[in-house]
Design a protein around this motif. Structure first.
Motif, PDB file in Angstrom:
ATOM      1  N   ASN A   1       1.176  10.754   6.519  1.00  0.00           N
ATOM      2  CA  ASN A   1       1.847   9.737   5.716  1.00  0.00           C
ATOM      3  C   ASN A   1       3.193   9.258   6.258  1.00  0.00           C
ATOM      4  OD1 ASN A   1      -0.382  10.206   4.131  1.00  0.00           O
ATOM      5  ND2 ASN A   1       0.718  11.411   2.633  1.00  0.00           N
TER       6      ASN A   1
ATOM      7  N   GLU B   1       7.603   5.162   2.935  1.00  0.00           N
ATOM      8  CA  GLU B   1       7.318   4.644   1.596  1.00  0.00           C
ATOM      9  C   GLU B   1       8.625   4.180   0.967  1.00  0.00           C
ATOM     10  OE1 GLU B   1       3.784   5.631  -0.919  1.00  0.00           O
ATOM     11  OE2 GLU B   1       5.284   6.987  -1.764  1.00  0.00           O
TER      12      GLU B   1
ATOM     13  N   LYS C   1       0.861  -1.189   0.000  1.00  0.00           N
ATOM     14  CA  LYS C   1       0.000   0.000   0.000  1.00  0.00           C
ATOM     15  C   LYS C   1       0.892   1.231   0.000  1.00  0.00           C
ATOM     16  CE  LYS C   1      -4.072  -1.917   0.433  1.00  0.00           C
ATOM     17  NZ  LYS C   1      -5.104  -1.778  -0.567  1.00  0.00           N
ATOM     18  N   SER C   2       0.338   2.350  -0.444  1.00  0.00           N
ATOM     19  CA  SER C   2       1.098   3.597  -0.398  1.00  0.00           C
ATOM     20  C   SER C   2       1.200   4.069   1.047  1.00  0.00           C
ATOM     21  CB  SER C   2       0.388   4.666  -1.236  1.00  0.00           C
ATOM     22  OG  SER C   2      -0.828   5.041  -0.601  1.00  0.00           O
TER      23      SER C   2
ATOM     24  N   ALA D   1       6.425   3.272  -4.892  1.00  0.00           N
ATOM     25  CA  ALA D   1       4.979   3.449  -5.082  1.00  0.00           C
ATOM     26  C   ALA D   1       4.267   2.164  -4.659  1.00  0.00           C
ATOM     27  CB  ALA D   1       4.672   3.775  -6.531  1.00  0.00           C
ATOM     28  N   ASN D   2       3.258   2.302  -3.819  1.00  0.00           N
ATOM     29  CA  ASN D   2       2.468   1.169  -3.330  1.00  0.00           C
ATOM     30  C   ASN D   2       3.286   0.100  -2.602  1.00  0.00           C
ATOM     31  OD1 ASN D   2      -0.056   2.206  -4.097  1.00  0.00           O
ATOM     32  ND2 ASN D   2       0.353   1.609  -6.202  1.00  0.00           N
TER      33      ASN D   2
ATOM     34  N   THR E   1       5.159   0.060   1.300  1.00  0.00           N
ATOM     35  CA  THR E   1       5.447   0.860   2.485  1.00  0.00           C
ATOM     36  C   THR E   1       5.965  -0.031   3.607  1.00  0.00           C
ATOM     37  OG1 THR E   1       3.675   2.364   1.850  1.00  0.00           O
ATOM     38  CG2 THR E   1       4.400   2.495   4.113  1.00  0.00           C
TER      39      THR E   1
END
Length: 135
Positions: free
Chosen positions: A66, A88, A12-13, A91-92, A94
């Protein structure tokens, strides 16, 4: 006393992960199997109890979008924080690591170190499945 969980890698982000952990009702899906009580007390607070342990109320104390969420003890005799550090990787993808921080006398620290370590390890271990089924 500072204890750290193993790092959990989530597909997931950082934003999705932060949003999941920002919603206190989602912590129910992270709890260990030996939970005896879980109750949402408001948008920023929940109560839980593990079998054989006293009830604990956690409240959101600090949020950095975030990247970090800090839950702290809401009342009670013991002051501590449960910190979720979100990073992070790509991308996508984490990485989340939970840290428990609290000031305890030596006797108390010795008694709670193992159960607290196991507790935060379980929260981190349950995170990948929980976030994928709810988010």
């Amino acid at each position: 006393m500072t204890l750290e969980s193993p790092k959990a890698i989530l597909d997931k982000s950082a934003e999705d992960t932060f949003n999941f952990l920002s919603d206190v009702k989602n912590f129910k899906s992270l709890m260990p199997e030996n939970i005896s009580k879980f109750e949402v007390l408001g948008e920023d607070k929940f109560l839980f109890a593990l079998k054989g342990m006293p009830e604990i109320v956690l409240k959101k104390k600090e949020m950095t979008p975030n990247s970090k969420i800090v839950l702290g003890a809401a009342g009670g005799k013991i002051d501590f924080a449960l910190i979720g550090n979100i990073k992070e990787i790509e991308a996508n993808k984490t990485e989340v690591q939970l840290t428990f921080e609290g000031e305890f006398n030596a006797m108390m620290a010795m008694m709670i170190k193992k159960p607290i370590s196991k507790f935060i390890e379980t929260l981190a271990a349950n995170m990948p499945e929980a976030i994928n089924t709810t988010a």
